[in-house]
Write an enzyme that holds these catalytic residues in place. Structure first.
Site, PDB file in Angstrom:
ATOM      1  N   THR A 150       0.080   8.769   3.243  1.00  0.00           N
ATOM      2  CA  THR A 150       1.291   8.662   2.253  1.00  0.00           C
ATOM      3  C   THR A 150       3.172   9.448   3.348  1.00  0.00           C
ATOM      4  OG1 THR A 150      -0.144  10.486   0.962  1.00  0.00           O
ATOM      5  CG2 THR A 150       0.219   7.654   0.535  1.00  0.00           C
ATOM      6  N   LYS A 176      -6.902  12.650   4.469  1.00  0.00           N
ATOM      7  CA  LYS A 176      -5.279  12.083   3.991  1.00  0.00           C
ATOM      8  C   LYS A 176      -5.054  12.954   3.072  1.00  0.00           C
ATOM      9  CE  LYS A 176      -2.573   9.986   1.333  1.00  0.00           C
ATOM     10  NZ  LYS A 176      -1.676  11.284   0.463  1.00  0.00           N
ATOM     11  N   THR A 187     -10.747  16.355  -0.905  1.00  0.00           N
ATOM     12  CA  THR A 187      -9.275  16.321  -1.162  1.00  0.00           C
ATOM     13  C   THR A 187      -8.943  14.956  -1.027  1.00  0.00           C
ATOM     14  OG1 THR A 187      -7.639  16.589   1.069  1.00  0.00           O
ATOM     15  CG2 THR A 187     -10.174  15.234   1.397  1.00  0.00           C
ATOM     16  N   ASN A 399       9.758  15.178  -3.246  1.00  0.00           N
ATOM     17  CA  ASN A 399       8.967  15.234  -3.903  1.00  0.00           C
ATOM     18  C   ASN A 399      10.335  14.592  -5.156  1.00  0.00           C
ATOM     19  OD1 ASN A 399       6.342  15.554  -4.246  1.00  0.00           O
ATOM     20  ND2 ASN A 399       6.600  17.333  -3.207  1.00  0.00           N
ATOM     21  N   THR A 404      11.266   6.622  -6.342  1.00  0.00           N
ATOM     22  CA  THR A 404      12.837   5.646  -6.016  1.00  0.00           C
ATOM     23  C   THR A 404      13.204   6.321  -4.781  1.00  0.00           C
ATOM     24  OG1 THR A 404      13.315   7.418  -7.051  1.00  0.00           O
ATOM     25  CG2 THR A 404      13.064   6.249  -8.153  1.00  0.00           C
TER      26      THR A 404
END
Length: 404
Positions: A150, A176, A187, A399, A404
């Site tokens: 991500t 990840k 994790t 963050n 958005t």
């Protein structure tokens, strides 16, 4: 044990791959990964301690009740969490993967990662799965690692090799995680494979022991994700004698698994959102290992310590402060603190009090991209390591508009 190339497909009989299917808006980022074993596997998993759990966790838990699995399917870009149809979609992903691989849907581990609270579109997975299954290969570990990312900036894949009973055994994995990581389990996402023959209960115990000292010792931002999942598949194709808890080779297998997890845990911490350096909290001289783990985690979780490390500021008082609120009995008047990096080591505190040191030398040491925060408690032989990263301006930027 030695580290080798190959990641999640280093073990005999495993193939993997990843591709873009359409869950993400950005077509340059792959968003669907798959891992497959030629034969059914013993399987075990650990999950987030967050009471809010992603729908894929509920489905995977049911699928692994029999301790067996043969494949993994995972999407990024959408966590499939807090949705009215979440479990239906997660189970549908298992059915899709099962059909594409010609295995029962119950033998699939399913996982998702990404934004919480947005409905997962299943059509892209349905359309892409046959093509993805056909593309799986022994060279596909890196592609699978990319597809589960991500906000990660680098792929995370590791593999190790060792001899057990005269047979060469391999373990590999991908992971990840860059933010929302404070696991108390494993994790954010981690998939491990091995060609060792391991009995189900022994595999479950081995992964829990490994997680305790590795992934459970990682903290990037103090937030425990809703989707944390770590699953391991063991297909037995190495041909070793079946490992149980009482096997002579079992400790060596557990040590290799821990080494694999520790390397991945360090990668996660170093790639924390906005991070510029890996922080390793090393505690020695504790009364017990458990006390050492608690102290190390407290230091590595401190926002003030993390901010000081970002600024290369040898503010050792913040380290003592974090030790003081860790919630375990420690004689602060016996604590020594030093900082270490490739540039050297500098003691900054002895017996709970400051000592003279060069600020310029300290800054030179703390400017490196990997820094050890060494804490000696002078109370026993317990020790532990915890893994974290510095706290930077970019963490807030990432963050501030993640959704958005």
């Amino acid at each position: 044990m030695k580290f080798i190339d190959g990641g999640v497909t280093a073990a005999e009989g495993f193939i993997a791959g990843g591709m873009y299917c359409g869950i993400r808006h950005n077509r340059s980022k792959p968003d669907l990964a798959m891992i497959y074993s030629q034969v059914p596997c013993a399987a075990a998993a650990v999950y987030t301690s967050n009471l809010v759990k992603g729908a894929p966790i509920q489905v995977t838990k049911r699928n692994l009740k029999n301790g067996r699995a043969q494949a993994v399917i995972c999407n990024s870009g959408n966590a499939n969490t807090c949705n009215f149809d979440g479990e239906e979609k997660a189970w549908r992903m298992c059915e899709i993967a099962g059909k594409a691989l010609n295995i029962p849907a119950e033998d699939v581990v399913v996982a998702s990662t990404g934004v919480i609270g947005q409905v997962l579109p299943i059509e892209p997975v349905e359309q892409a799965a046959p093509q993805l299954a056909a593309s799986l290969s022994r060279e596909g570990s890196a592609a699978a690692a990319r597809a589960i990312m991500t906000t990660d900036t680098v792929e995370k894949e590791v593999a190790v090799e060792l001899e057990l009973g005269g047979k060469t055994v391999r373990l590999g994995g991908i992971a990840k995680g860059s933010g929302m990581i404070h696991p108390n389990m494993g994790t954010m996402l981690c998939f491990l494979t091995t060609d060792a023959a391991v009995a189900g209960p022994a595999l479950d115990q081995a992964i829990r022991l490994a997680v305790r000292d590795t992934f459970n010792m990682v903290s990037i931002d103090g937030d425990t994700s809703t989707n944390d999942t770590l699953a391991i598949l063991a297909n037995g194709m190495a041909g070793n004698e079946l490992l149980t808890e009482s096997s002579a080779d079992y400790p060596a297998f557990c040590e290799a698994l821990k080494g694999l997890c520790a390397r991945l845990a360090r990668m996660l911490a170093k790639d924390g959102e906005g991070a510029t350096k890996l922080l390793v909290g090393k505690v020695t001289g504790a009364e017990t290992d458990e006390i050492a783990r608690t102290v190390a985690k407290s230091v590595i979780c401190s926002s003030l310590v993390k901010a000081a490390m970002f600024g290369a500021d040898a503010n050792w008082g913040r380290v003592l402060c974090a030790i003081g609120y860790a919630g375990v009995e420690v004689d602060v008047n016996r604590v020594d603190v030093s900082f270490t990096s490739r540039a050297g080591t500098i003691p900054v505190c002895r017996g709970g009090a400051g000592i003279a040191f060069s600020e310029d030398e300290a800054k030179r040491i703390l400017t490196e991209d990997e820094v050890d925060i060494n804490v000696e408690l002078h109370a026993g032989s317990g020790s532990a390591e915890a893994y974290g990263c510095d706290l930077t301006y970019d963490y807030v930027k990432i963050n501030g508009d993640y959704r958005t």
